[in-house]
Design an enzyme around this catalytic site. Structure first.
Site, short mmCIF file in Angstrom:
data_model
loop_
_atom_site.label_atom_id
_atom_site.label_comp_id
_atom_site.label_asym_id
_atom_site.label_seq_id
_atom_site.Cartn_x
_atom_site.Cartn_y
_atom_site.Cartn_z
N LYS A 18 -31.55 24.95 5.85
CA LYS A 18 -32.99 24.94 5.50
C LYS A 18 -33.83 24.22 6.42
CE LYS A 18 -33.03 25.37 0.27
NZ LYS A 18 -33.33 24.52 -0.71
N ASP A 71 -29.69 20.73 3.56
CA ASP A 71 -31.16 20.98 3.23
C ASP A 71 -31.52 19.76 4.10
OD1 ASP A 71 -33.45 20.96 1.94
OD2 ASP A 71 -32.68 20.48 -0.01
P1 5GP Z 1 -28.64 17.52 1.44
O1 5GP Z 1 -28.02 16.29 1.54
O2 5GP Z 1 -28.45 18.47 2.70
O3 5GP Z 1 -30.09 17.49 1.14
O4 5GP Z 1 -28.00 18.56 0.34
C1 5GP Z 1 -26.99 19.47 0.47
C2 5GP Z 1 -26.40 19.83 -1.07
O5 5GP Z 1 -27.51 20.20 -1.83
C3 5GP Z 1 -25.85 21.10 -0.97
O6 5GP Z 1 -24.39 21.06 -0.70
C4 5GP Z 1 -26.07 21.69 -2.41
O7 5GP Z 1 -25.36 21.08 -3.25
C5 5GP Z 1 -27.43 21.15 -2.61
N1 5GP Z 1 -28.54 22.01 -2.33
C6 5GP Z 1 -29.57 21.87 -1.37
N2 5GP Z 1 -30.34 23.04 -1.25
C7 5GP Z 1 -29.72 23.99 -2.29
C8 5GP Z 1 -30.19 25.36 -2.70
O8 5GP Z 1 -31.39 26.06 -2.21
N3 5GP Z 1 -29.72 25.54 -3.56
C9 5GP Z 1 -28.60 25.06 -4.29
N4 5GP Z 1 -27.78 25.65 -5.31
N5 5GP Z 1 -28.21 23.94 -3.98
C10 5GP Z 1 -28.79 23.21 -2.89
#
Ligand code: 5GP
Ligand code: MG
Ligand code: MG
Length: 189
Positions: free
Chosen positions: A141, A113
């Site tokens: 994303k 994300d």
């Molecule tokens: P980042 O550090 O890339 O923002 O976050 C990644 C983590 O956030 C993922 O491993 C997951 O645990 C959570 N996450 C991010 N987007 C989503 C989503 O749309 N759904 C869910 N269930 N978890 C998400």
């Protein structure tokens, strides 16, 4: 919504808004990724590093599709932040059991994300001197492009919606859904 069509898995049917990626779409994408990665890693022994818990279903299906000799390790990290967004401050909940120096490491992630978790993880794992270090993420994303994290393999680029299923949770629920879906707004209340 026709819950019969969704397969009302585990009684979750009424909570599901819409299915973003079906079981069939996921299966086909994993075959595609596995075919590419089998070529790229031909003759090498791959060490899959799964990031708990979200990547468990993906890792399990991907390892079987790959048809290369692989070994598996798992790491659990927690990023401080709210239930639906991350802060980039990461804590190791469970570290790898083994040394990864001189190994060909392929990190298996559920979703990228903000990319902050992955960016931290790559720095941490890179410091352990693997022979190579790449990432295979099932989902990405739009915000992920803002952070410069090198992700070699991506399954699907998805819109900026919160998704669950196929390993991904909301409050630890829905990981066991076989497809990826969004939840109805009332579920979050
Ligand atoms: P980042 O550090 O890339 O923002 O976050 C990644 C983590 O956030 C993922 O491993 C997951 O645990 C959570 N996450 C991010 N987007 C989503 C989503 O749309 N759904 C869910 N269930 N978890 C998400
Ligand atoms: Mg993850
Ligand atoms: Mg989660």
């Amino acid at each position: 919504t026709d819950h019969g069509e969704l397969g009302n898995h585990h009684g979750y049917g009424p909570d599901i808004d819409h299915v973003l990626l079906s079981e069939e779409q996921i299966r086909e994408k994993i075959e595609e990724l596995a075919a590419q990665i089998a070529v790229d890693y031909a003759g090498k022994e791959v060490l899959l590093v799964g990031v708990l818990k979200g990547a468990v279903l993906f890792m399990s299906d991907f390892a079987r599709a790959l048809r290369l000799p692989t070994q598996m390790e798992f790491m659990a990290v927690s990023s401080y932040g709210s239930a639906t967004s991350s802060s980039g401050v990461v804590r190791i909940l469970k570290d790898l059991d083994r040394d990864i120096s001189d190994r060909h490491v392929l990190v298996i992630e559920d979703i990228i994300d903000s990319g902050l978790t992955l960016s931290w993880l790559l720095k941490n794992l890179g410091g352990r001197r693997p022979a190579s270090l790449e990432v295979c993420a099932l989902l990405r994303k739009p915000d992920a492009v803002k952070v410069d994290v090198p992700v070699r393999y991506v399954g699907f680029d998805i819109p900026n919606e919160f998704v669950v299923g196929y390993g991904l949770d909301y409050a630890e629920r829905y990981r066991d859904l076989p497809y990826i879906a969004t939840l109805k707004p009332e579920v979050y209340q």
